[in-house]
Scaffold this motif. Structure first.
Motif, PDB file in Angstrom:
ATOM      1  N   LEU A  50       0.850  -1.192   0.000  1.00 43.18           N
ATOM      2  CA  LEU A  50       0.000   0.000   0.000  1.00 43.18           C
ATOM      3  C   LEU A  50       0.882   1.236   0.000  1.00 43.18           C
ATOM      4  N   PHE A  51       0.502   2.226  -0.825  1.00 40.56           N
ATOM      5  CA  PHE A  51       1.209   3.499  -0.868  1.00 40.56           C
ATOM      6  C   PHE A  51       0.321   4.603  -0.309  1.00 40.56           C
ATOM      7  N   ALA A  52       0.930   5.552   0.380  1.00 43.76           N
ATOM      8  CA  ALA A  52       0.225   6.740   0.875  1.00 43.76           C
ATOM      9  C   ALA A  52       1.227   7.874   0.979  1.00 43.76           C
ATOM     10  N   THR A  53       0.756   9.100   0.859  1.00 40.59           N
ATOM     11  CA  THR A  53       1.655  10.248   0.999  1.00 40.59           C
ATOM     12  C   THR A  53       1.853  10.578   2.480  1.00 40.59           C
ATOM     13  N   HIS A  54       2.904  11.330   2.749  1.00 37.91           N
ATOM     14  CA  HIS A  54       3.167  11.772   4.119  1.00 37.91           C
ATOM     15  C   HIS A  54       1.971  12.553   4.670  1.00 37.91           C
ATOM     16  N   SER A  55       1.438  13.455   3.862  1.00 41.72           N
ATOM     17  CA  SER A  55       0.336  14.298   4.341  1.00 41.72           C
ATOM     18  C   SER A  55      -0.906  13.468   4.630  1.00 41.72           C
ATOM     19  N   MET A  56      -1.211  12.493   3.781  1.00 44.92           N
ATOM     20  CA  MET A  56      -2.374  11.633   4.031  1.00 44.92           C
ATOM     21  C   MET A  56      -2.176  10.824   5.310  1.00 44.92           C
ATOM     22  N   ALA A  57      -0.963  10.323   5.508  1.00 46.35           N
ATOM     23  CA  ALA A  57      -0.690   9.538   6.718  1.00 46.35           C
ATOM     24  C   ALA A  57      -0.918  10.378   7.972  1.00 46.35           C
ATOM     25  N   ARG A  58      -0.426  11.597   7.974  1.00 44.19           N
ATOM     26  CA  ARG A  58      -0.579  12.454   9.150  1.00 44.19           C
ATOM     27  C   ARG A  58      -2.055  12.762   9.415  1.00 44.19           C
ATOM     28  N   ARG A  59      -2.804  12.987   8.364  1.00 42.75           N
ATOM     29  CA  ARG A  59      -4.229  13.290   8.530  1.00 42.75           C
ATOM     30  C   ARG A  59      -4.964  12.104   9.149  1.00 42.75           C
ATOM     31  N   ARG A  60      -4.679  10.928   8.662  1.00 45.23           N
ATOM     32  CA  ARG A  60      -5.386   9.747   9.160  1.00 45.23           C
ATOM     33  C   ARG A  60      -4.962   9.395  10.582  1.00 45.23           C
ATOM     34  N   PHE A  61      -3.691   9.596  10.897  1.00 48.38           N
ATOM     35  CA  PHE A  61      -3.221   9.286  12.243  1.00 48.38           C
ATOM     36  C   PHE A  61      -3.848  10.222  13.273  1.00 48.38           C
ATOM     37  N   VAL A  62      -4.140  11.455  12.890  1.00 47.75           N
ATOM     38  CA  VAL A  62      -4.826  12.370  13.802  1.00 47.75           C
ATOM     39  C   VAL A  62      -6.207  11.826  14.141  1.00 47.75           C
ATOM     40  N   ASP A  63      -6.856  11.210  13.156  1.00 46.52           N
ATOM     41  CA  ASP A  63      -8.188  10.648  13.377  1.00 46.52           C
ATOM     42  C   ASP A  63      -8.145   9.436  14.309  1.00 46.52           C
ATOM     43  N   PHE A  64      -7.105   8.603  14.156  1.00 47.37           N
ATOM     44  CA  PHE A  64      -7.089   7.336  14.888  1.00 47.37           C
ATOM     45  C   PHE A  64      -6.264   7.391  16.171  1.00 47.37           C
TER      46      PHE A  64
END
Length: 604
Positions: free
Chosen positions: A154-168
Motif C-alpha cells: 500500500l502506498f500513501a503520501t506523508h500528508s495523508m498519513a498524518r491526517r489519518r493518524f490524527v483521526d485514529f
C-alpha cells in the motif's frame, strides 16, 4: 545519535566500578535480539561501504517483514543518488517472488508522483498494490483504493498519513492502512520524518481572520474569534488551544474560491495543521507576537518504522525523541564523496529586496546570462523563488523572460522553484545549477521547528534558533544542488558538477557548505558585469511590458526606456540580435507596435 548496544562482562564491570557489588548475572550478548556482527575489512572502498550499508538495510527490512524487528525508528542517512528508493523497490520485488509472505508493507512517499517509479522498480502487478489517496486518478491505481486492505503493498503520501493518524491516534487502530485486518509489518517513510508537524504565524494575522473570512458560517467565525487571547493574557508562553474542528474549517476555506492574501492563506493552513493541539505565544510588544506550535504526534506504535533521509546527517534532528515515546536507531549510512563538485559563491544579495529592485535584478540576470553563454554546450538548472520565475498555465516554472532574452540558447536552461527542490531526479544529467539566494524562513518558524524536534513545548526549552537555521540551510542547499549531476555517483564519488550560489558569503556559511558536501571545492565567483547593450535594455523593458499585455506601442516602449527621441527605436529594430530575440519570445513587429499573441494552449 547511534543506538549502540554493548554488554560488558562481570569482570569488566568490577574493574571499572570496584565499589559496586554485583548480585545479577549479566547474560551473554548472543541472546540479545540484534543482528549478529559482520566482520568487514576496514579497507572497504567508498562504493563497498555503500553496498554494505544497503545490504544491512535489506536484512533489517526482511526482519521487519518476518515480524521480528524491535520497535524503533530506524534512520538511514543515504546521500542523494545512492539508491535508497531503489533498495526498497528491490526488496519488494524479491518479496513478490516469494509470494508476499507475512503481514504486508506500506510505503509513505512525499508525493503521489513518486509512485510510478516504485511500481515499475518493484515490478508490481495491478493486483499487488493500491494507493490510499483522495486523488481520483491515483485512487484507481493498482487494485484501487477500495482494495487497500487486501493488497500486499500500500502506498500513501506523508500528508495523508498524518491526517489519518490524527483521526485514529493509535497506529494499530488505523484500519485504513491494515492488511487483512492487521497493521502492516514493513513500514517505510521515504525522505525526512518528524513525529509532528509544526507551524508559526503572527498574532496579528490571526486577528485578521474573522474579518477576512466573512463569508463563513457564524459558527466558523465564532470559532476563529475564540482563538484570540485577551490583551491581559498576552505573554510569552501563553497557550491558545486549537479545537479539532478547526481542521475541517481550514479545509473548507482552502478549497473555496475566496481570494485571500498569502499571509492569511498560510495562517489558515497553520491552524489546520495544529487542529486538536495548541500554540504558544512568543515575542514582545515591541518586536511583535508570534504563535508557534506543533500538532498531534504520529502514534509511537508506528514503530518499527524505516526512515530513509538524505539530509539526516545535516539536520541532527534524529536524536532524543523520548518525549514522543519513540526510540531512534541510526543505521549504517551510505555516503558519497563530493571532491568533483565545485561550489562557486558570488557574494551578492539575491533576496526579495535585491530581486524586486530593477537595477539589482538586472545586474543579477546579466551575470547569470554571461555565465550560461560562456558554457554554450552545457545545460543549466536555475533554482529561485516562485515570485521571480515565469509560471506557465500548467503551474510549472520557466526561465524569467528578462533572463531568457539575454541567453543565446535558453532551451538548455530549466527552472524549478524553492519548495519544489526536493527529491526529484528529473534534472539528474544537468551539469550546472544556479541558486538564486537560499531558502530561509522567518525566525518564528525556526522556533516551531525546534519544538517539533524535541517534543518539549515549554517556551524556555526551544532549541537554539541559530542551530535550526544552519540545519535548514544545509538541508536546502544540499537538496537543491543534488537535483543535478552531483546526485549521480560512480564508485562512491559524485560525477563532476558545478554549483553557482548567489548569496552573502561568510566563513560560517562555507563551513555549512563543506558539511553538506564533504571534500567539495569552494571558490569565489566574481562575474564581470558589463554594461548592457542598448538593444538588451530595450528588450528587457519590452518583456516587462508584455508581462501584463499583448501589445506595446513604440511610444510606450520609448517611455519605458526613458528616451524622448522618436528615432530611438529605428536603429534597434534593425539589429539582428534584437530581432532574433524577438522571434525567440514569439514577438512580432506590426507597424509601430510590438505584439505577442496569446497561444491557444494558454487560453485553454
Amino acid at each position: 545519535m547511534l543506538d549502540l548496544v554493548h554488554t560488558p562482562s562481570n569482570e569488566q564491570i568490577e574493574r571499572l566500578f570496584p565499589d559496586i557489588v554485583l548480585d545479577i548475572d549479566i547474560k551473554p550478548m548472543e541472546i540479545i535480539n540484534f543482528p549478529a556482527p559482520i566482520n568487514i575489512s576496514k579497507k572497504l572502498s567508498p562504493d563497498g561501504k555503500i553496498k554494505r550499508a544497503f545490504s544491512l538495510l535489506n536484512r533489517n527490512m526482511e526482519q521487519a517483514l518476518d515480524g521480528g524487528l524491535d520497535p524503533a525508528i530506524y534512520v538511514m542517512n543515504a546521500d542523494a543518488g545512492t539508491g535508497k528508493s531503489t533498495a526498497v523497490q528491490t526488496l519488494l520485488a524479491e518479496w513478490k517472488e516469494k509470494g508476499f509472505p507475512g503481514d504486508g508493507a506500506i510505503i509513505f512517499l512525499n508525493t503521489l508522483a513518486e509512485i510510478d517509479a516504485y511500481v515499475a522498480g518493484a515490478k508490481l502487478d495491478k493486483a499487488d498494490y493500491a494507493v490510499y489517496s483522495s486523488n481520483p486518478a491515483y485512487a484507481g491505481y493498482g487494485d484501487g483504493r477500495d482494495a487497500a486492505g487486501t493488497v500486499p503493498v500500500l502506498f500513501a503520501t506523508h500528508s495523508m498519513a498524518r491526517r489519518r493518524f490524527v483521526d485514529f491516534e493509535i497506529y494499530a487502530k488505523a484500519d485504513c492502512f491494515h492488511y487483512r485486518g492487521k497493521p502492516r509489518a514493513l513500514r517505510v517513510w521515504d525522505e525526512a520524518f518528524l513525529p509532528v508537524e509544526y507551524a508559526a504565524f503572527d498574532l496579528n494575522d490571526l486577528r485578521m481572520l474573522p474579518g477576512a473570512l466573512k463569508g463563513q458560517s457564524r459558527e466558523a467565525i465564532r470559532m476563529l474569534e475564540a482563538l484570540l487571547p485577551d490583551k491581559a493574557k498576552i505573554a510569552v508562553g501563553h497557550v491558545i488551544p486549537i479545537p479539532r474542528e478547526a481542521r475541517s474549517l481550514a479545509d473548507t476555506i482552502l478549497k473555496s474560491k475566496l481570494k485571500l492574501s498569502e499571509r492569511i492563506t498560510q495562517t489558515v493552513q497553520a491552524i489546520g495543521k495544529l487542529a486538536g493541539s495548541s500554540v504558544q505565544l512568543n515575542g514582545s510588544e515591541e518586536a511583535g507576537w508570534t504563535c508557534i506550535g506543533i500538532g498531534n504526534p504520529i502514534p509511537a506504535d508506528i514503530m518499527p518504522l524505516f526512515v530513509l533521509d538524505a539530509s539526516a546527517r545535516l539536520t541532527g534532528r534524529y536524536c532524543d525523541w523520548s518525549a514522543y515515546g519513540m526510540k531512534v536507531v541510526a543505521l549504517e549510512p551510505a555516503s558519497i564523496r563530493y571532491s568533483d563538485l565545485t561550489v562557486n559563491i558570488w557574494n551578492h544579495g539575491c533576496g526579495q529586496t535585491a530581486m524586486r529592485t530593477p537595477k539589482s535584478r538586472q545586474t543579477i540576470m546579466s551575470a547569470v546570462a554571461n555565465l550560461i553563454n560562456a558554457k554554450p554546450t552545457e545545460d543549466f538548472l536555475l533554482v529561485m523563488a516562485k515570485e521571480f520565475s515565469s509560471v506557465g498555465s500548467d503551474d510549472r516554472s520557466s526561465i524569467p523572460d528578462d533572463l531568457a532574452g539575454l541567453i543565446i540558447n535558453p532551451d538548455r536552461v530549466k527552472t524549478i522553484t524553492w519548495g519544489r527542490h526536493l527529491g526529484s531526479n528529473e534534472h539528474r544529467n544537468v551539469a550546472n545549477v544556479v541558486l538564486f539566494g537560499s531558502y530561509s524562513y522567518v525566525d518564528s518558524a525556526y522556533d516551531a521547528l525546534g519544538l517539533a524536534t524535541t517534543g518539549i513545548t515549554q517556551a524556555g526549552c526551544i532549541r537554539a534558533r541559530r542551530r535550526e537555521r544552519d540545519a535548514e540551510f544545509k538541508h536546502n542547499i544540499y537538496q537543491a544542488v543534488c537535483r543535478i549531476r552531483s546526485r549521480n555517483q560512480n564508485e562512491g564519488q559524485c560525477l563532476p558538477a558545478s554549483a553557482y550560489l548567489i548569496m552573502t558569503d561568510s566563513d560560517a556559511r562555507r563551513v555549512n557548505i563543506q558539511e553538506a558536501f564533504p571534500d567539495c571545492k569552494i571558490q569565489v565567483w566574481s562575474p564581470v558585469i558589463g554594461k548592457l547593450a542598448t538593444w538588451e535594455r530595450v528588450l528587457q523593458a519590452l518583456l516587462r511590458l508584455l508581462d501584463i499585455r499583448t501589445i506595446v506601442s513604440a511610444a510606450e516602449l520609448r517611455d519605458a526606456c526613458e528616451s524622448k527621441h522618436r528615432s530611438f527605436l529605428t536603429k534597434i529594430n534593425k539589429q539582428p540580435r534584437f530581432n532574433e530575440a524577438l522571434a525567440l519570445h514569439g514577438i512580432k513587429r506590426v507597424g509601430s507596435t510590438y505584439v505577442r499573441p496569446i497561444s491557444l494552449k494558454l487560453c485553454a
